[in-house]
Design a protein around this motif. Structure first.
Motif, short mmCIF file in Angstrom:
data_model
loop_
_atom_site.label_atom_id
_atom_site.label_comp_id
_atom_site.label_asym_id
_atom_site.label_seq_id
_atom_site.Cartn_x
_atom_site.Cartn_y
_atom_site.Cartn_z
N ASP A 59 0.82 -1.22 0.00
CA ASP A 59 0.00 0.00 0.00
C ASP A 59 0.85 1.27 0.00
OD1 ASP A 59 -2.38 -1.25 -0.29
OD2 ASP A 59 -2.80 -1.38 1.85
N ASP A 60 1.97 1.26 0.70
CA ASP A 60 2.83 2.44 0.64
C ASP A 60 3.22 2.70 -0.83
OD1 ASP A 60 2.77 3.11 3.32
OD2 ASP A 60 4.69 2.17 3.82
N TYR A 61 3.49 1.63 -1.56
CA TYR A 61 3.85 1.80 -2.97
C TYR A 61 2.65 2.27 -3.80
CZ TYR A 61 4.95 0.55 -7.77
OH TYR A 61 5.12 0.59 -9.12
N LEU A 62 1.53 1.58 -3.67
CA LEU A 62 0.38 1.90 -4.51
C LEU A 62 -0.20 3.28 -4.18
CD1 LEU A 62 -1.47 -1.52 -4.76
CD2 LEU A 62 -0.03 -0.40 -6.46
N GLN A 63 0.01 3.75 -2.97
CA GLN A 63 -0.47 5.08 -2.61
C GLN A 63 0.58 6.16 -2.89
OE1 GLN A 63 -2.06 4.11 1.52
NE2 GLN A 63 -3.76 5.24 0.61
N GLY A 64 1.71 5.75 -3.46
CA GLY A 64 2.73 6.71 -3.85
C GLY A 64 3.47 7.33 -2.68
N MET A 65 3.55 6.59 -1.58
CA MET A 65 4.19 7.13 -0.38
C MET A 65 5.68 7.41 -0.64
SD MET A 65 2.09 7.53 1.91
CE MET A 65 0.90 6.23 1.75
N THR A 66 6.14 8.51 -0.04
CA THR A 66 7.58 8.79 -0.11
C THR A 66 8.18 8.79 1.30
OG1 THR A 66 7.19 11.17 0.07
CG2 THR A 66 7.37 10.25 -2.17
N HIS A 67 7.36 9.12 2.32
CA HIS A 67 7.89 9.27 3.67
C HIS A 67 7.02 8.49 4.67
CE1 HIS A 67 9.90 12.60 1.71
NE2 HIS A 67 10.64 12.80 2.78
N VAL A 68 7.70 7.82 5.58
CA VAL A 68 7.01 7.10 6.66
C VAL A 68 7.40 7.77 7.98
CG1 VAL A 68 6.91 4.91 7.91
CG2 VAL A 68 6.94 4.91 5.40
N VAL A 69 6.38 8.21 8.72
CA VAL A 69 6.59 8.75 10.07
C VAL A 69 5.74 7.89 10.99
CG1 VAL A 69 6.27 10.77 11.56
CG2 VAL A 69 6.97 11.09 9.19
N ARG A 70 6.37 7.22 11.95
CA ARG A 70 5.60 6.30 12.81
C ARG A 70 6.39 6.07 14.10
NH1 ARG A 70 6.58 0.98 8.90
NH2 ARG A 70 8.82 0.87 9.23
N GLY A 71 5.83 5.29 15.00
CA GLY A 71 6.46 5.09 16.31
C GLY A 71 7.70 4.21 16.23
N ALA A 72 8.60 4.44 17.18
CA ALA A 72 9.87 3.70 17.20
C ALA A 72 9.68 2.22 17.51
CB ALA A 72 10.83 4.34 18.21
N ASP A 73 8.48 1.83 17.95
CA ASP A 73 8.23 0.40 18.16
C ASP A 73 8.26 -0.36 16.84
OD1 ASP A 73 5.94 1.95 17.59
OD2 ASP A 73 4.60 0.39 18.32
N LEU A 74 8.19 0.36 15.72
CA LEU A 74 8.18 -0.30 14.40
C LEU A 74 9.54 -0.25 13.71
CD1 LEU A 74 4.66 0.99 13.38
CD2 LEU A 74 5.27 -1.39 13.86
N LEU A 75 10.51 0.32 14.43
CA LEU A 75 11.86 0.45 13.84
C LEU A 75 12.39 -0.89 13.32
CD1 LEU A 75 13.99 2.72 13.54
CD2 LEU A 75 14.68 2.30 15.89
N ASP A 76 12.22 -1.93 14.11
CA ASP A 76 12.77 -3.24 13.76
C ASP A 76 12.08 -3.91 12.57
OD1 ASP A 76 14.50 -3.04 15.78
OD2 ASP A 76 13.48 -4.44 17.13
N ASN A 77 10.95 -3.37 12.16
CA ASN A 77 10.26 -3.93 11.00
C ASN A 77 10.81 -3.37 9.70
OD1 ASN A 77 7.45 -5.29 12.03
ND2 ASN A 77 8.16 -3.67 13.37
N THR A 78 11.55 -2.28 9.82
CA THR A 78 11.87 -1.50 8.63
C THR A 78 12.74 -2.27 7.64
OG1 THR A 78 11.66 0.44 10.02
CG2 THR A 78 12.73 0.77 7.90
N GLU A 79 13.74 -3.01 8.14
CA GLU A 79 14.61 -3.74 7.21
C GLU A 79 13.82 -4.77 6.41
OE1 GLU A 79 15.44 -3.31 10.43
OE2 GLU A 79 17.50 -2.51 10.54
N ARG A 80 12.84 -5.43 7.08
CA ARG A 80 12.00 -6.39 6.37
C ARG A 80 11.22 -5.69 5.26
NH1 ARG A 80 9.02 -9.09 11.33
NH2 ARG A 80 10.40 -7.70 12.45
N GLN A 81 10.72 -4.52 5.60
CA GLN A 81 9.90 -3.79 4.62
C GLN A 81 10.76 -3.28 3.46
OE1 GLN A 81 7.63 -1.05 7.09
NE2 GLN A 81 6.78 -2.76 8.23
N ILE A 82 11.98 -2.85 3.79
CA ILE A 82 12.88 -2.41 2.72
C ILE A 82 13.21 -3.59 1.81
CG2 ILE A 82 15.25 -1.60 2.25
CD1 ILE A 82 14.98 0.21 4.75
N TRP A 83 13.47 -4.74 2.43
CA TRP A 83 13.80 -5.94 1.64
C TRP A 83 12.65 -6.29 0.69
CZ3 TRP A 83 17.20 -9.01 -0.35
CH2 TRP A 83 16.85 -10.29 -0.76
N LEU A 84 11.46 -6.31 1.23
CA LEU A 84 10.29 -6.66 0.43
C LEU A 84 10.10 -5.64 -0.70
CD1 LEU A 84 7.97 -8.63 0.24
CD2 LEU A 84 6.83 -7.42 2.09
#
Ligand code: GLU
Length: 305
Positions: free
Chosen positions: A193-218
């Motif tokens: 959805d970040d892709y299909l909605q044309g997202m460029t920036h993600v601002v969210r809580g630091a509890d999700l920091l550890d998910n970021t590498e998985r999301q970058i990989w995907l």
């Protein structure tokens, strides 16, 4: 790269071309919004608007068993009460399951995902998946679906938290995109959805920091452009836990929108705004928005309820 033509969502309102900042607030309706959620909403909104960007709201409700009755309505009422102005209609991920299934099929056709029949019991306490089912060629039906990872370091520089990296093969192993019970995992839905909605920036809580590498990989595997990340320090309670439904965080009191907005901006160490309608307060906050003031680290220094 996944063809976007059939899956695209209309992002622009009134045919206006997208700015090069598109941000979002993407709550999961697992409970009513609380003060921690408000901080994320305010920061993502002010950051997007301070960059003349667009801002959208997306309800992340693929995990149906975890939906808390009434919380979707509470989120929508909060958006109204705080006078946030999303640029597109609010989307609900549970209406988009077919899209995520198409992405899984696309990845499967390329040999990038596989079915995994390991039960929780078989996996035991080992949090790194050993790739047991990687080469078994199991049919996808009624099994968990995992994406293959490799041994490269995935590295990113967060606008607040600095440089982070992970070697997914060593730290995690192939990870789940769809559960055996058919629930689409957050990691997949958020990236698509970040892709299909044309997202460029993600601002969210630091509890999700550890998910970021998985999301970058995907995103990398799917050929999507990289996003910019900013992970905000979390509001904590007096027990040192992040505010959450599980920890009995108070639901936002919508009759108190203006003072709560003032407190959220204070928590982010932004310059003071005068008590007014939320719309005017947000305008003032956007004009003064400066991420340099946001406290460093993954937890805010003050205690909240
Ligand atoms: N839905 C997630 C949550 O409420 C946030 C997802 C995101 O911002 O990437 O925790």
């Amino acid at each position: 790269m996944l063809s976007n033509s059939s899956l695209a969502l209309p992002l622009e309102k009134g045919g206006k071309a997208a700015e090069h900042y598109v941000g979002r607030f993407a709550p999961s309706p697992t409970g009513p919004l609380h003060f921690g959620s408000l901080i994320t909403a305010v920061a993502s909104y002010c950051d997007a608007r301070a960059h003349q960007g667009q801002w959208v709201v997306r309800i992340e409700d693929t995990d149906i068993p975890r939906i808390f009755p009434g919380s979707e309505e509470h989120i929508l009422r909060c958006i109204d009460a705080f006078q946030f102005e999303p640029d597109t209609e609010i989307i609900f991920q549970k209406d988009r399951l077919e899209i995520y299934e198409q992405v899984i099929a696309h990845l499967h056709a390329q040999g990038l995902v596989y079915a995994c029949q390991c039960t929780r019991k078989m996996l035991g306490s080992n949090h790194i998946y050993q790739g047991t089912c990687r080469n078994l060629g199991l049919p996808l039906q009624d099994q968990a679906i995992r994406i293959k990872v490799d041994a490269q370091n995935i590295c990113f520089t967060d606008r607040l938290q600095g440089t982070h990296y992970s070697n997914l093969q060593q730290d995690l192993g192939d990870f789940v995109l769809k559960r055996r019970d058919g629930i689409i995992n957050y990691q997949l839905a958020v990236v698509v959805d970040d892709y299909l909605q044309g997202m460029t920036h993600v601002v969210r809580g630091a509890d999700l920091l550890d998910n970021t590498e998985r999301q970058i990989w995907l995103g990398q595997v799917l050929g999507y452009p990289r996003l910019e990340y900013m992970h905000l320090p979390l509001a904590m309670n007096d027990q040192g836990q992040k505010l959450s439904k599980q920890n009995m965080a108070q639901a936002l009191d919508l009759s108190q929108a203006a003072p709560l907005l003032q407190q959220a901006l204070q928590a982010l160490h932004q310059p003071a705004v005068d008590l007014d309608t939320p719309r005017i307060m947000l305008q003032q906050a956007i004009a003064q928005w400066d991420i340099q003031h946001i406290p460093h680290g993954t937890a805010l220094p003050q205690i909240y309820q």
